[in-house]
Design a protein around this motif. Structure first.
Motif, PDB file in Angstrom:
ATOM      1  N   GLU A   2       0.822  -1.202   0.000  1.00  0.00           N
ATOM      2  CA  GLU A   2       0.000   0.000   0.000  1.00  0.00           C
ATOM      3  C   GLU A   2       0.857   1.253   0.000  1.00  0.00           C
ATOM      4  O   GLU A   2       2.044   1.213   0.353  1.00  0.00           O
ATOM      5  CB  GLU A   2      -0.959  -0.009   1.184  1.00  0.00           C
ATOM      6  N   THR A   3       0.246   2.367  -0.385  1.00  0.00           N
ATOM      7  CA  THR A   3       0.977   3.628  -0.461  1.00  0.00           C
ATOM      8  C   THR A   3       1.173   4.220   0.935  1.00  0.00           C
ATOM      9  O   THR A   3       0.470   3.867   1.882  1.00  0.00           O
ATOM     10  CB  THR A   3       0.212   4.657  -1.317  1.00  0.00           C
ATOM     11  N   ARG A   4       2.087   5.132   1.036  1.00  0.00           N
ATOM     12  CA  ARG A   4       2.310   5.830   2.314  1.00  0.00           C
ATOM     13  C   ARG A   4       1.075   6.621   2.706  1.00  0.00           C
ATOM     14  O   ARG A   4       0.720   6.680   3.878  1.00  0.00           O
ATOM     15  CB  ARG A   4       3.508   6.755   2.208  1.00  0.00           C
ATOM     16  N   GLN A   5       0.422   7.218   1.716  1.00  0.00           N
ATOM     17  CA  GLN A   5      -0.775   8.006   2.005  1.00  0.00           C
ATOM     18  C   GLN A   5      -1.856   7.125   2.639  1.00  0.00           C
ATOM     19  O   GLN A   5      -2.488   7.519   3.610  1.00  0.00           O
ATOM     20  CB  GLN A   5      -1.311   8.654   0.732  1.00  0.00           C
ATOM     21  N   ARG A   6      -2.047   5.925   2.109  1.00  0.00           N
ATOM     22  CA  ARG A   6      -3.035   5.009   2.679  1.00  0.00           C
ATOM     23  C   ARG A   6      -2.653   4.629   4.109  1.00  0.00           C
ATOM     24  O   ARG A   6      -3.518   4.599   4.989  1.00  0.00           O
ATOM     25  CB  ARG A   6      -3.154   3.756   1.805  1.00  0.00           C
ATOM     26  N   SER A   7      -1.382   4.356   4.342  1.00  0.00           N
ATOM     27  CA  SER A   7      -0.925   4.024   5.694  1.00  0.00           C
ATOM     28  C   SER A   7      -1.208   5.160   6.666  1.00  0.00           C
ATOM     29  O   SER A   7      -1.644   4.937   7.792  1.00  0.00           O
ATOM     30  CB  SER A   7       0.571   3.717   5.701  1.00  0.00           C
ATOM     31  N   VAL A   8      -0.960   6.385   6.237  1.00  0.00           N
ATOM     32  CA  VAL A   8      -1.184   7.549   7.098  1.00  0.00           C
ATOM     33  C   VAL A   8      -2.668   7.737   7.380  1.00  0.00           C
ATOM     34  O   VAL A   8      -3.069   7.980   8.521  1.00  0.00           O
ATOM     35  CB  VAL A   8      -0.562   8.822   6.477  1.00  0.00           C
ATOM     36  N   VAL A   9      -3.520   7.620   6.360  1.00  0.00           N
ATOM     37  CA  VAL A   9      -4.962   7.776   6.562  1.00  0.00           C
ATOM     38  C   VAL A   9      -5.493   6.705   7.511  1.00  0.00           C
ATOM     39  O   VAL A   9      -6.265   6.998   8.423  1.00  0.00           O
ATOM     40  CB  VAL A   9      -5.719   7.760   5.212  1.00  0.00           C
ATOM     41  N   LYS A  10      -5.058   5.463   7.318  1.00  0.00           N
ATOM     42  CA  LYS A  10      -5.468   4.380   8.220  1.00  0.00           C
ATOM     43  C   LYS A  10      -5.044   4.692   9.655  1.00  0.00           C
ATOM     44  O   LYS A  10      -5.810   4.504  10.597  1.00  0.00           O
ATOM     45  CB  LYS A  10      -4.850   3.053   7.781  1.00  0.00           C
ATOM     46  N   ALA A  11      -3.825   5.162   9.810  1.00  0.00           N
ATOM     47  CA  ALA A  11      -3.315   5.484  11.142  1.00  0.00           C
ATOM     48  C   ALA A  11      -4.100   6.624  11.782  1.00  0.00           C
ATOM     49  O   ALA A  11      -4.414   6.590  12.968  1.00  0.00           O
ATOM     50  CB  ALA A  11      -1.837   5.839  11.066  1.00  0.00           C
ATOM     51  N   THR A  44      -2.363   9.322  21.982  1.00  0.00           N
ATOM     52  CA  THR A  44      -2.629   9.326  20.544  1.00  0.00           C
ATOM     53  C   THR A  44      -1.386   9.710  19.748  1.00  0.00           C
ATOM     54  O   THR A  44      -1.093   9.087  18.724  1.00  0.00           O
ATOM     55  CB  THR A  44      -3.798  10.272  20.214  1.00  0.00           C
ATOM     56  N   ALA A  45      -0.647  10.696  20.213  1.00  0.00           N
ATOM     57  CA  ALA A  45       0.571  11.118  19.502  1.00  0.00           C
ATOM     58  C   ALA A  45       1.598   9.979  19.464  1.00  0.00           C
ATOM     59  O   ALA A  45       2.184   9.694  18.417  1.00  0.00           O
ATOM     60  CB  ALA A  45       1.172  12.352  20.172  1.00  0.00           C
ATOM     61  N   ILE A  46       1.777   9.317  20.588  1.00  0.00           N
ATOM     62  CA  ILE A  46       2.722   8.204  20.635  1.00  0.00           C
ATOM     63  C   ILE A  46       2.210   7.046  19.784  1.00  0.00           C
ATOM     64  O   ILE A  46       2.947   6.462  18.988  1.00  0.00           O
ATOM     65  CB  ILE A  46       2.955   7.751  22.087  1.00  0.00           C
ATOM     66  N   GLY A  47       0.931   6.721  19.936  1.00  0.00           N
ATOM     67  CA  GLY A  47       0.342   5.614  19.181  1.00  0.00           C
ATOM     68  C   GLY A  47       0.375   5.846  17.686  1.00  0.00           C
ATOM     69  O   GLY A  47       0.673   4.927  16.909  1.00  0.00           O
ATOM     70  N   LEU A  48       0.082   7.046  17.245  1.00  0.00           N
ATOM     71  CA  LEU A  48       0.104   7.376  15.817  1.00  0.00           C
ATOM     72  C   LEU A  48       1.505   7.196  15.242  1.00  0.00           C
ATOM     73  O   LEU A  48       1.683   6.567  14.197  1.00  0.00           O
ATOM     74  CB  LEU A  48      -0.368   8.809  15.593  1.00  0.00           C
ATOM     75  N   LEU A  53       5.147   3.876  11.867  1.00  0.00           N
ATOM     76  CA  LEU A  53       6.426   3.165  11.743  1.00  0.00           C
ATOM     77  C   LEU A  53       6.206   1.663  11.574  1.00  0.00           C
ATOM     78  O   LEU A  53       6.820   1.033  10.711  1.00  0.00           O
ATOM     79  CB  LEU A  53       7.301   3.428  12.964  1.00  0.00           C
ATOM     80  N   TYR A  54       5.331   1.099  12.378  1.00  0.00           N
ATOM     81  CA  TYR A  54       5.028  -0.329  12.323  1.00  0.00           C
ATOM     82  C   TYR A  54       4.501  -0.725  10.946  1.00  0.00           C
ATOM     83  O   TYR A  54       4.955  -1.699  10.342  1.00  0.00           O
ATOM     84  CB  TYR A  54       3.991  -0.643  13.402  1.00  0.00           C
ATOM     85  N   GLU A  55       3.544   0.024  10.420  1.00  0.00           N
ATOM     86  CA  GLU A  55       2.967  -0.267   9.106  1.00  0.00           C
ATOM     87  C   GLU A  55       4.004  -0.161   7.997  1.00  0.00           C
ATOM     88  O   GLU A  55       4.032  -0.983   7.086  1.00  0.00           O
ATOM     89  CB  GLU A  55       1.796   0.671   8.814  1.00  0.00           C
ATOM     90  N   ARG A  56       4.844   0.858   8.066  1.00  0.00           N
ATOM     91  CA  ARG A  56       5.843   1.043   7.007  1.00  0.00           C
ATOM     92  C   ARG A  56       6.902  -0.054   7.061  1.00  0.00           C
ATOM     93  O   ARG A  56       7.376  -0.512   6.026  1.00  0.00           O
ATOM     94  CB  ARG A  56       6.504   2.426   7.109  1.00  0.00           C
TER      95      ARG A  56
END
Length: 67
Positions: A2-11, A44-48, A53-56
């Protein structure tokens, strides 16, 4: 992959849900909306950050994929 954008939106979506839940838990646990909200924002800041990082990292691992 998946794209980085998708990873960020999911996060972001995941963490908005977590923010809401942690605010409620913090309010119930402390009796203070301010303290509960602060705990939720920090969590939330730590979790995000950790989730992105985990997804990437996993996006770059080929193991277990049918490519």
């Amino acid at each position: 992959m998946e794209t980085r954008q998708r990873s960020v939106v999911k996060a972001l979506v995941w963490n908005l849900m977590g923010l809401a839940m942690m605010t409620v838990v913090g309010l119930v646990a402390t009796g203070s909306a301010a303290v509960g909200g602060t705990l939720a924002v920090v969590n939330t800041a730590i979790g995000l950050t950790m989730y992105i990082l985990y997804e990437r990292i996993w996006a770059g691992i080929r193991w277990g994929r049918n490519v």
